[in-house]
Design an enzyme around this catalytic site. Structure first.
Site, PDB file in Angstrom:
ATOM      1  N   HIS A  56       0.818  -1.222   0.000  1.00 35.20           N
ATOM      2  CA  HIS A  56       0.000   0.000   0.000  1.00 35.20           C
ATOM      3  C   HIS A  56       0.851   1.271   0.000  1.00 35.20           C
ATOM      4  CE1 HIS A  56      -3.933   1.547  -0.085  1.00 35.20           C
ATOM      5  NE2 HIS A  56      -4.505   0.740   0.802  1.00 35.20           N
ATOM      6  N   ASP A  77     -10.747  -7.954 -19.303  1.00 34.24           N
ATOM      7  CA  ASP A  77     -10.814  -9.147 -20.148  1.00 34.24           C
ATOM      8  C   ASP A  77      -9.411  -9.449 -20.664  1.00 34.24           C
ATOM      9  OD1 ASP A  77     -11.228 -11.094 -22.066  1.00 34.24           O
ATOM     10  OD2 ASP A  77     -12.996 -10.128 -22.931  1.00 34.24           O
TER      11      ASP A  77
END
Length: 447
Positions: free
Chosen positions: A163, A388
């Protein structure tokens, strides 16, 4: 382990591995406040590609191209010891080793095993994620790790990241770029990465942090035995559920200055409902911590898509009595006020105070035991289902282990337009009571 077998583990480097001279990324107080946080972990479930697609080799090749664009993910966390004042400093070294890539198989696990009825999340899902107790302060851990698990009738692609180097906005942007490169076979049309290139005036870097605050705490195995068991469950809010909650919340308040958003209404509903079953006294203060994107809140604002960590976890505060007696609208208004208060001046004040008083970096079992805090992370605005890799879009998204206190809520867009999924980590007894709560369930739809 639900039959999960690690086939291979490798390091994927940028396609052009000559990264010398690239920017050293200094870390801000907003970054460094996350030093003791676990890596966030997320995963996407896909249908199974055709056998002649050779998806593992294509994923690795396209990842190498994507890391050339998102080069900080291929770097590493560097630590400098400041002998003169017994402190340490950190920065992101972009001339790094690359990302870790796991290829695993779970040939006996089907999509239906993973997507259980009524949103139940099976315990074995943790083995579909790549991290093993990574914390942001781990200089030996990769900044990005991925795992691709080949299932009986599907593929699960998961990731975890430090992070300090990125937030959800940057991570999902990277994933979208990677999927486009994999499906198209080219990365030539992607724009160069825009780093946040931001630091507060009057705060010198690198920031010095006491050594004691940066050491990774030992695993409190003996203390953890007394921590109640947590369970994960996905709650689905349809477009109508959300519209009804938002209308109810706004009708209960009379403010002309602040309007309650869909996200705030859903978060308030979760906050009130969970705390109602947490067994806390009415006078106890509770907290709803919300991750706020600061990019457009600074003056001057940053680019909306700039790469880095620009989130700030800040709490709305209310007693149990206030939550339960003052209603959904009042509760949502506390969240709305919190979000609107994140101004440039507020950010500057937080940063200056943090540098003066570096403390409370370590999180312990006591915070896990309290049960008084809700943490709202991720966002339904992230384009989760628009990734995708060349054989079809995702059919589900899940959060993995890490930072798993009771009350952790990870928000995703639902697969139906305008809906929201909330993956909640809750103590088992709280979850049982929540599932018997008529007021809560009338605004939630089973998945």
């Amino acid at each position: 382990m639900a039959g999960v077998v690690l086939i291979s583990s490798s390091i994927v480097r940028p396609i052009n591995n000559s990264q010398s001279g690239r920017t050293k990324i200094h870390l801000t107080p907003f970054d460094l406040s996350l030093l003791q946080f676990d890596y966030p972990q997320r995963g996407l479930l896909f249908p199974k590609p055709d056998s002649d697609f050779h998806f593992i080799s294509r994923l690795k090749a396209s990842l190498s191209v994507a890391l050339e664009i998102y080069f900080p993910f291929a770097g590493h966390l560097a630590k400098v010891e400041n002998q003169e004042d017994n402190t340490v400093s950190f920065y992101i070294d972009c001339d790094g080793p690359g990302a870790r890539f796991h290829h695993a198989e779970a040939k006996s696990v089907s999509v239906s095993d993973l997507l259980q009825p009524q949103g139940s999340v099976p315990d074995f899902i943790r083995h579909f994620f790549p991290a093993d107790n990574f914390k942001s302060c781990d200089v030996s851990a990769p900044l990005l790790a991925l795992q691709v698990t080949d299932m009986k009738d599907g593929v699960f692609i998961s990731f975890c990241y430090n992070h300090l180097v990125a937030d959800g906005t940057s991570m999902w942007s990277f994933l979208h770029t990677w999927s486009k490169i994999c499906s198209s076979g080219s990365g030539s049309d992607h724009k160069p990465l825009v780093l946040k290139r931001w630091f507060l005036d009057g705060i010198d870097y690198p920031i010095h942090i006491p050594v004691s605050e940066t050491e990774k705490p030992p695993s409190p195995s003996s203390e953890l035995s007394s921590v109640p068991i947590t369970k994960d469950k996905v709650f689905h809010f349809t477009k109508k559920n959300i519209s009804d909650l938002k209308a109810k919340a706004n009708n209960e308040v009379s403010s002309n200055d602040l309007k309650i958003s869909s996200l705030q209404a859903v978060s308030a509903h979760m906050w009130r409902s969970i705390i109602r079953h947490s067994g806390l006294s009415r006078e106890v203060e509770t907290f709803c911590k919300v991750a706020v994107d600061l990019r457009q809140r600074l003056n001057p604002p940053l680019e909306k898509e700039c790469f880095g960590n620009m989130t700030y976890l800040s709490p709305a505060i209310a007693t149990v009595e206030e939550l339960l007696d003052r209603g959904l609208g009042w509760t949502a208004m506390q969240i709305s006020k919190l979000v609107s208060s994140q101004t440039n001046e507020n950010c500057k004040g937080f940063a200056e105070d943090w540098v003066r008083n570096v403390k409370n970096l370590k999180s312990g079992v006591k915070s896990k035991m309290a049960g008084d805090t809700i943490i709202v992370s991720s966002s339904p605005r992230f384009e989760v289902y628009n990734n995708d890799f060349g054989w079809g879009k995702p059919i589900a998204v899940r959060a993995g282990p890490g930072n798993s206190i009771s009350g952790k809520l990870v928000l995703f867009p639902g697969i139906d337009e305008g809906s929201i999924d909330v993956q909640a980590t809750l103590w088992s007894d709280v979850l049982v009571n929540l599932l018997a709560d008529v007021e809560f369930l009338e605004n939630v739809t089973s998945v």
